[in-house]
Design a protein around this motif. Structure first.
Motif, PDB file in Angstrom:
ATOM      1  N   ALA A 285       0.842  -1.211   0.000  1.00 11.77           N
ATOM      2  CA  ALA A 285       0.000   0.000   0.000  1.00 11.77           C
ATOM      3  C   ALA A 285       0.872   1.254   0.000  1.00 11.77           C
ATOM      4  CB  ALA A 285      -0.940  -0.009   1.205  1.00 11.77           C
ATOM      5  N   ALA A 286       1.904   1.266   0.833  1.00 16.83           N
ATOM      6  CA  ALA A 286       2.788   2.426   0.898  1.00 16.83           C
ATOM      7  C   ALA A 286       3.565   2.591  -0.412  1.00 16.83           C
ATOM      8  CB  ALA A 286       3.747   2.290   2.078  1.00 16.83           C
ATOM      9  N   GLU A 287       4.041   1.488  -0.972  1.00 16.44           N
ATOM     10  CA  GLU A 287       4.778   1.546  -2.234  1.00 16.44           C
ATOM     11  C   GLU A 287       3.891   2.058  -3.367  1.00 16.44           C
ATOM     12  OE1 GLU A 287       6.351  -2.340  -2.986  1.00 16.44           O
ATOM     13  OE2 GLU A 287       7.800  -2.218  -1.344  1.00 16.44           O
ATOM     14  N   ALA A 288       2.661   1.569  -3.443  1.00 15.78           N
ATOM     15  CA  ALA A 288       1.745   1.990  -4.509  1.00 15.78           C
ATOM     16  C   ALA A 288       1.442   3.479  -4.403  1.00 15.78           C
ATOM     17  CB  ALA A 288       0.454   1.171  -4.454  1.00 15.78           C
TER      18      ALA A 288
ATOM     19  N   PRO B 175      23.831  -4.252  14.257  1.00 13.76           N
ATOM     20  CA  PRO B 175      24.020  -3.750  12.890  1.00 13.76           C
ATOM     21  C   PRO B 175      22.670  -3.515  12.208  1.00 13.76           C
ATOM     22  CG  PRO B 175      24.427  -6.111  12.960  1.00 13.76           C
ATOM     23  CD  PRO B 175      24.175  -5.669  14.382  1.00 13.76           C
ATOM     24  N   THR B 176      22.695  -2.626  11.254  1.00 19.81           N
ATOM     25  CA  THR B 176      21.508  -2.302  10.464  1.00 19.81           C
ATOM     26  C   THR B 176      21.843  -2.448   8.995  1.00 19.81           C
ATOM     27  OG1 THR B 176      20.552  -0.815  12.103  1.00 19.81           O
ATOM     28  CG2 THR B 176      19.940  -0.423   9.817  1.00 19.81           C
ATOM     29  N   THR B 177      20.910  -3.007   8.237  1.00 26.28           N
ATOM     30  CA  THR B 177      21.064  -3.113   6.793  1.00 26.28           C
ATOM     31  C   THR B 177      20.175  -2.073   6.128  1.00 26.28           C
ATOM     32  OG1 THR B 177      21.560  -5.470   6.963  1.00 26.28           O
ATOM     33  CG2 THR B 177      20.900  -4.653   4.793  1.00 26.28           C
ATOM     34  N   LEU B 178      20.756  -1.345   5.189  1.00 24.61           N
ATOM     35  CA  LEU B 178      20.023  -0.338   4.421  1.00 24.61           C
ATOM     36  C   LEU B 178      19.507  -1.005   3.153  1.00 24.61           C
ATOM     37  CD1 LEU B 178      22.589   2.568   4.729  1.00 24.61           C
ATOM     38  CD2 LEU B 178      20.634   2.093   6.200  1.00 24.61           C
ATOM     39  N   TYR B 179      18.272  -0.683   2.782  1.00 27.89           N
ATOM     40  CA  TYR B 179      17.639  -1.225   1.591  1.00 27.89           C
ATOM     41  C   TYR B 179      17.100  -0.088   0.733  1.00 27.89           C
ATOM     42  CZ  TYR B 179      17.571  -5.978   3.446  1.00 27.89           C
ATOM     43  OH  TYR B 179      17.943  -7.210   3.913  1.00 27.89           O
ATOM     44  N   TYR B 180      16.971  -0.363  -0.562  1.00 27.37           N
ATOM     45  CA  TYR B 180      16.335   0.590  -1.466  1.00 27.37           C
ATOM     46  C   TYR B 180      15.470  -0.192  -2.469  1.00 27.37           C
ATOM     47  CZ  TYR B 180      19.682  -0.622  -5.144  1.00 27.37           C
ATOM     48  OH  TYR B 180      20.421  -1.300  -6.072  1.00 27.37           O
ATOM     49  N   LYS B 181      14.521   0.553  -3.040  1.00 22.33           N
ATOM     50  CA  LYS B 181      13.683  -0.010  -4.096  1.00 22.33           C
ATOM     51  C   LYS B 181      13.331   1.106  -5.083  1.00 22.33           C
ATOM     52  CE  LYS B 181       9.657  -2.923  -4.952  1.00 22.33           C
ATOM     53  NZ  LYS B 181       8.569  -3.686  -4.312  1.00 22.33           N
ATOM     54  N   ARG B 182      13.607   0.845  -6.361  1.00 23.27           N
ATOM     55  CA  ARG B 182      13.201   1.790  -7.422  1.00 23.27           C
ATOM     56  C   ARG B 182      11.758   1.482  -7.782  1.00 23.27           C
ATOM     57  NH1 ARG B 182      17.716   4.213 -10.120  1.00 23.27           N
ATOM     58  NH2 ARG B 182      19.653   3.295  -9.366  1.00 23.27           N
ATOM     59  N   LEU B 183      10.980   2.521  -7.984  1.00 23.91           N
ATOM     60  CA  LEU B 183       9.569   2.372  -8.333  1.00 23.91           C
ATOM     61  C   LEU B 183       9.360   2.727  -9.803  1.00 23.91           C
ATOM     62  CD1 LEU B 183       8.037   4.134  -5.213  1.00 23.91           C
ATOM     63  CD2 LEU B 183       8.448   1.698  -5.548  1.00 23.91           C
ATOM     64  N   GLY B 184       8.370   2.062 -10.398  1.00 28.46           N
ATOM     65  CA  GLY B 184       7.977   2.403 -11.751  1.00 28.46           C
ATOM     66  C   GLY B 184       8.796   1.910 -12.850  1.00 28.46           C
TER      67      GLY B 184
ATOM     68  N   THR C  87       2.222   9.043  -6.348  1.00 30.57           N
ATOM     69  CA  THR C  87       2.454  10.455  -6.033  1.00 30.57           C
ATOM     70  C   THR C  87       3.807  10.943  -6.527  1.00 30.57           C
ATOM     71  OG1 THR C  87       3.230   9.875  -3.800  1.00 30.57           O
ATOM     72  CG2 THR C  87       0.891  10.453  -4.051  1.00 30.57           C
ATOM     73  N   GLY C  88       4.435  10.174  -7.428  1.00 24.37           N
ATOM     74  CA  GLY C  88       5.640  10.641  -8.100  1.00 24.37           C
ATOM     75  C   GLY C  88       6.963  10.270  -7.470  1.00 24.37           C
ATOM     76  N   LEU C  89       6.942   9.521  -6.386  1.00 26.74           N
ATOM     77  CA  LEU C  89       8.221   9.095  -5.825  1.00 26.74           C
ATOM     78  C   LEU C  89       8.790   7.981  -6.693  1.00 26.74           C
ATOM     79  CD1 LEU C  89       7.512   9.101  -1.978  1.00 26.74           C
ATOM     80  CD2 LEU C  89       8.431  10.927  -3.424  1.00 26.74           C
ATOM     81  N   ARG C  90      10.096   8.013  -6.893  1.00 25.96           N
ATOM     82  CA  ARG C  90      10.737   7.027  -7.757  1.00 25.96           C
ATOM     83  C   ARG C  90      11.723   6.129  -7.021  1.00 25.96           C
ATOM     84  NH1 ARG C  90      11.541  11.752 -10.750  1.00 25.96           N
ATOM     85  NH2 ARG C  90      13.776  11.423 -10.677  1.00 25.96           N
TER      86      ARG C  90
END
Length: 178
Positions: free
Chosen positions: A118-121, A169-178, A126-129
């Protein structure tokens, strides 16, 4: 018998304020009590949790943070996720997924996936990439994020204390949208 799924809906600032003292605070306390590294040390007082959610309501009113909650048909909150928009001119294309919480009694039913989706959609609509997030390395959340197509960018040792106060420790993640 058909299994009824919890309803996932976006909360406006007034709804966040209304749910802060009970449902949202209970989700946060449950997460911290369960060992989730979400910014608080144990024991987390319900009043402190409610106060934090009241601040989230103000961020939502300013358009900085969006909130989605899951609730049972009888109205009990079972999960929540927030999306924080970058506040800099050069970062307006990205956001951060923060505080994805599923109550311990509601885990294992795909609710975390539904909240995240839901948050990703909404972010994409709303234009976030680009979305980013961080999670404690080795936590069950890592499986959720990887399964949802997120990419690990790296791990930082001793990034945050867990609820017991031990540095993890913390792992950083990313996701490209669209």
């Amino acid at each position: 018998m058909e299994r009824r799924l919890d309803l996932v809906e976006r909360l406006d600032p007034d709804a966040v304020r209304a749910h802060a003292p009970a449902g949202l605070a209970a989700l946060l306390v449950d997460a911290v009590d369960g060992g989730a590294s979400v910014g608080f040390l144990a024991p987390l007082d319900a009043a402190e949790a409610a106060s934090w959610w009241s601040g989230v309501a103000e961020e939502a009113a300013r358009g900085v943070r969006d909130v989605w909650a899951a609730r049972t048909p009888d109205g009990r909150l079972t999960g929540v996720v927030t999306l924080v928009r970058a506040g800099t001119d050069n970062g307006r294309h990205r956001g951060e997924i923060a505080r994805l919480l599923v109550h311990s009694s509601a885990r294992g039913r795909g609710l975390g996936q539904r909240l995240l989706a839901a948050a990703e959609a909404h972010a994409a609509a709303t234009g976030l990439r680009l979305l980013v997030l961080d999670t404690q390395t080795g936590s069950p959340a890592e499986r959720l994020y990887r399964g949802a197509g997120w990419t690990a960018a790296g791990t930082i040792p001793d990034f945050a204390a867990d609820p017991a106060g031990a540095l993890r420790p913390t792992t950083l993640y990313y996701k490209r949208l669209g």
